[in-house]
Scaffold this motif. Sequence first.
Motif, PDB file in Angstrom:
ATOM      1  N   THR A 202     -42.613 -19.049   2.667  1.00 34.19           N
ATOM      2  CA  THR A 202     -41.159 -19.190   2.550  1.00 34.19           C
ATOM      3  C   THR A 202     -40.671 -18.436   1.320  1.00 34.19           C
ATOM      4  O   THR A 202     -41.457 -18.050   0.471  1.00 34.19           O
ATOM      5  CB  THR A 202     -40.757 -20.676   2.410  1.00 34.19           C
ATOM      6  N   LYS A 215     -40.578 -30.047   7.494  1.00 30.75           N
ATOM      7  CA  LYS A 215     -39.110 -29.971   7.557  1.00 30.75           C
ATOM      8  C   LYS A 215     -38.576 -29.070   6.448  1.00 30.75           C
ATOM      9  O   LYS A 215     -37.623 -28.327   6.648  1.00 30.75           O
ATOM     10  CB  LYS A 215     -38.513 -31.371   7.389  1.00 30.75           C
ATOM     11  N   LEU A 216     -39.191 -29.166   5.267  1.00 29.88           N
ATOM     12  CA  LEU A 216     -38.706 -28.354   4.135  1.00 29.88           C
ATOM     13  C   LEU A 216     -38.860 -26.856   4.422  1.00 29.88           C
ATOM     14  O   LEU A 216     -37.934 -26.079   4.167  1.00 29.88           O
ATOM     15  CB  LEU A 216     -39.471 -28.722   2.847  1.00 29.88           C
ATOM     16  N   LYS A 218     -38.929 -25.381   7.256  1.00 28.50           N
ATOM     17  CA  LYS A 218     -37.930 -25.009   8.300  1.00 28.50           C
ATOM     18  C   LYS A 218     -36.573 -24.767   7.651  1.00 28.50           C
ATOM     19  O   LYS A 218     -35.873 -23.816   7.958  1.00 28.50           O
ATOM     20  CB  LYS A 218     -37.798 -26.142   9.328  1.00 28.50           C
ATOM     21  N   GLU A 219     -36.220 -25.675   6.728  1.00 24.21           N
ATOM     22  CA  GLU A 219     -34.927 -25.567   6.044  1.00 24.21           C
ATOM     23  C   GLU A 219     -34.883 -24.289   5.199  1.00 24.21           C
ATOM     24  O   GLU A 219     -33.879 -23.583   5.173  1.00 24.21           O
ATOM     25  CB  GLU A 219     -34.734 -26.819   5.159  1.00 24.21           C
ATOM     26  N   LYS A 222     -34.417 -21.326   7.499  1.00 26.76           N
ATOM     27  CA  LYS A 222     -33.031 -21.303   7.989  1.00 26.76           C
ATOM     28  C   LYS A 222     -32.097 -20.715   6.942  1.00 26.76           C
ATOM     29  O   LYS A 222     -31.287 -19.840   7.227  1.00 26.76           O
ATOM     30  CB  LYS A 222     -32.610 -22.749   8.319  1.00 26.76           C
ATOM     31  N   ARG A 223     -32.268 -21.147   5.679  1.00 25.72           N
ATOM     32  CA  ARG A 223     -31.347 -20.691   4.630  1.00 25.72           C
ATOM     33  C   ARG A 223     -31.591 -19.228   4.258  1.00 25.72           C
ATOM     34  O   ARG A 223     -30.655 -18.503   3.946  1.00 25.72           O
ATOM     35  CB  ARG A 223     -31.470 -21.580   3.397  1.00 25.72           C
ATOM     36  N   LEU A 236     -33.109 -25.777  -3.736  1.00 24.53           N
ATOM     37  CA  LEU A 236     -33.774 -26.463  -2.618  1.00 24.53           C
ATOM     38  C   LEU A 236     -35.248 -26.744  -2.960  1.00 24.53           C
ATOM     39  O   LEU A 236     -35.785 -27.795  -2.620  1.00 24.53           O
ATOM     40  CB  LEU A 236     -33.685 -25.600  -1.342  1.00 24.53           C
ATOM     41  N   LYS A 240     -39.992 -30.087  -5.572  1.00 20.10           N
ATOM     42  CA  LYS A 240     -40.558 -30.398  -4.255  1.00 20.10           C
ATOM     43  C   LYS A 240     -42.088 -30.463  -4.252  1.00 20.10           C
ATOM     44  O   LYS A 240     -42.669 -31.145  -3.412  1.00 20.10           O
ATOM     45  CB  LYS A 240     -40.068 -29.376  -3.213  1.00 20.10           C
ATOM     46  N   MET A 252     -40.164 -33.514   3.270  1.00 19.39           N
ATOM     47  CA  MET A 252     -39.272 -32.674   2.474  1.00 19.39           C
ATOM     48  C   MET A 252     -39.915 -32.261   1.146  1.00 19.39           C
ATOM     49  O   MET A 252     -39.253 -31.691   0.288  1.00 19.39           O
ATOM     50  CB  MET A 252     -37.942 -33.383   2.216  1.00 19.39           C
TER      51      MET A 252
END
Length: 292
Positions: A202, A215-216, A218-219, A222-223, A236, A240, A252
Amino acid sequence: MAWIATGELAGAVSKSGGLGIIGAGNASPEIVEKEIDKVREITDRPFGVNVYYLSPHVEEIINLVIEKKVPVITTGAGNPGKHLAALKEAKVKIFPVVASVALAKRLERSGVDGIIAEGMECGGHIGEITTMALVPQIVDAVDIPVIAAGGIADGRGMLAAIALGAEGVQIGTRFICATECIANEAYKNEIIKAKDRDTVVTGVHGHHVRCIKNKLTKEFIKRVEAGVSIEELGELGAGKLKAAAIDGDIEMGSIMAGQISAMINDIKPVEAIIYELIEGYKKELKRVQNIF
Ligand SMILES: Cc1cc2nc3c(=O)[nH]c(=O)nc-3n(C[C@H](O)[C@H](O)[C@H](O)COP(=O)(O)O)c2cc1C
């Protein structure tokens, strides 16, 4: 490995014949000092501290390792150049983590003791070149020892790294699944469950991070696709790794881990992990010698 490579893990690795590294991350010097003391309670063998150059405490951590006579530092996310003179005077060995030939050559010229060539298979922040391609190129480019990192978790990987010209290996993900590692069981179980395609990269150029899909991630994807700013991505991602590693938030939280996760199937003591690595290396070496 910030939050994960504590004094308990580093001490166990050094006690078992490796060179345990405390991951300082963004931690304060007070916290890192406690971790250094923990290692010294476990073993009197050499160990190191990884200095993260984006930390707000870099200067204090460098002063701390000098004051505490830490024998080795590894460095990430920055150039240790301006601290080299002081570290060398204090006889601290310096091994920067590097993902390109150009940086390896520049750091050799500045006087570091060795290079950790880290391929993009690894967990956490990554470069662009695989271990298989990067290690021999750096070996050919410098005259100081090269340590291979990224995608190594057993004797075969270790032998391959040595065959590529490395003098040793740096291992991250395998040691997360060590009994002595304080990472949350949920984090360890995600590594154990992971299959070959379960990690993802990512982030945007220069800030790529490999972790296990959730999920994180994926987010994040997306961003990034929506073209948000680096600052928004930074927000974000903030906190984490701790969320996953300490609190066990596997949805997350950032489950940083390498592609080799798929080959890690159990949690066992560091001593057993290192024993298996060495025995596997010897067995594989014999097999290779018998081919010709
Ligand atoms: C959870 C995690 C956190 C990491 N944190 C750091 C770090 O703070 N500094 C650093 O130089 N490398 C860091 N790394 C990279 C490791 O030091 C090591 O080079 C890498 O894990 C080796 O590849 P492997 O994961 O395939 O074994 C991290 C790796 C992981 C998996």
